[in-house]
Design a protein around this motif. Structure first.
Motif, PDB file in Angstrom:
ATOM      1  N   ARG A 194       0.974  -1.267  -0.285  1.00  0.00           N
ATOM      2  CA  ARG A 194      -0.362  -0.041  -0.188  1.00  0.00           C
ATOM      3  C   ARG A 194       0.914   1.094   0.037  1.00  0.00           C
ATOM      4  O   ARG A 194       1.427   1.479   1.170  1.00  0.00           O
ATOM      5  CB  ARG A 194      -0.777   0.380   1.602  1.00  0.00           C
ATOM      6  CG  ARG A 194      -1.752   1.335   1.328  1.00  0.00           C
ATOM      7  CD  ARG A 194      -3.067   1.057   2.047  1.00  0.00           C
ATOM      8  NE  ARG A 194      -2.680   1.061   3.279  1.00  0.00           N
ATOM      9  CZ  ARG A 194      -3.008   1.241   4.448  1.00  0.00           C
ATOM     10  NH1 ARG A 194      -4.506   1.576   4.315  1.00  0.00           N
ATOM     11  NH2 ARG A 194      -2.726   1.182   5.864  1.00  0.00           N
ATOM     12  N   HIS A 202      -2.974   3.018  -2.626  1.00  0.00           N
ATOM     13  CA  HIS A 202      -2.577   2.004  -4.275  1.00  0.00           C
ATOM     14  C   HIS A 202      -1.953   1.237  -3.641  1.00  0.00           C
ATOM     15  O   HIS A 202      -0.816   1.338  -3.003  1.00  0.00           O
ATOM     16  CB  HIS A 202      -2.658   2.635  -5.085  1.00  0.00           C
ATOM     17  CG  HIS A 202      -3.737   3.840  -5.168  1.00  0.00           C
ATOM     18  ND1 HIS A 202      -3.912   4.917  -6.723  1.00  0.00           N
ATOM     19  CD2 HIS A 202      -4.497   4.289  -4.977  1.00  0.00           C
ATOM     20  CE1 HIS A 202      -4.322   5.757  -6.296  1.00  0.00           C
ATOM     21  NE2 HIS A 202      -5.529   5.512  -5.933  1.00  0.00           N
ATOM     22  N   SER A 227       1.068   3.719  -9.450  1.00  0.00           N
ATOM     23  CA  SER A 227      -0.091   4.659  -9.963  1.00  0.00           C
ATOM     24  C   SER A 227       0.536   5.842 -10.105  1.00  0.00           C
ATOM     25  O   SER A 227       0.357   7.133 -11.012  1.00  0.00           O
ATOM     26  CB  SER A 227      -0.928   4.520  -8.370  1.00  0.00           C
ATOM     27  OG  SER A 227      -1.562   3.579  -8.169  1.00  0.00           O
TER      28      SER A 227
END
Ligand code: FES
Length: 119
Positions: A47, A53, A74
């Motif tokens: 994470r 994300h 991301s």
């Protein structure tokens, strides 16, 4: 008491290398990954501290092309594989959450006791 979860055989990890795992049953198992870098093992919650994300979009793809840094797919945060600290990108200085890891008889194991998803 630790609760050691076997992730993989050390011999199946490259150096650099990473392997995903999850802990817990049901609809929301906790995602993590182990890292083998310069002959040292680390384990992190999967994470990103920037926006929460998962770091990887593709299976087992955590390292950059050069195998030097961990990347978040991301928004491009860059992490030191040895300590999980963000060294570039949108959350400099933030850290991946580290988990206890060990290698016993060639098996890579992570202590998942007390691991909960913190908000
Ligand atoms: S969620 Fe990882 S860089 Fe934004």
């Amino acid at each position: 008491m630790p609760r050691w979860l076997e992730v993989c055989a050390l011999s199946t990890l490259g150096d650099p290398g990473a392997r995903e795992f999850s802990s817990g049953d049901g609809d929301w198992p906790l995602p993590g990954f182990v890292v083998h870098y310069r002959q040292r093992l680390s384990a992190y919650e999967n994470r990103c501290p920037h926006a929460g994300h998962r770091l990887n979009w593709r299976p087992e793809r955590f390292f950059d092309r050069e195998g030097r840094w961990l990347l978040c797919a991301s928004h491009g945060a860059v992490f030191d594989p040895e300590n999980g600290r963000c060294v570039a990108g949108p959350c400099p200085g933030a850290r991946l959450r580290a988990l206890p890891v060990r290698c016993i008889d060639g098996r890579v194991e992570v202590d998942v006791e007390g691991w909960v998803w913190e908000r």
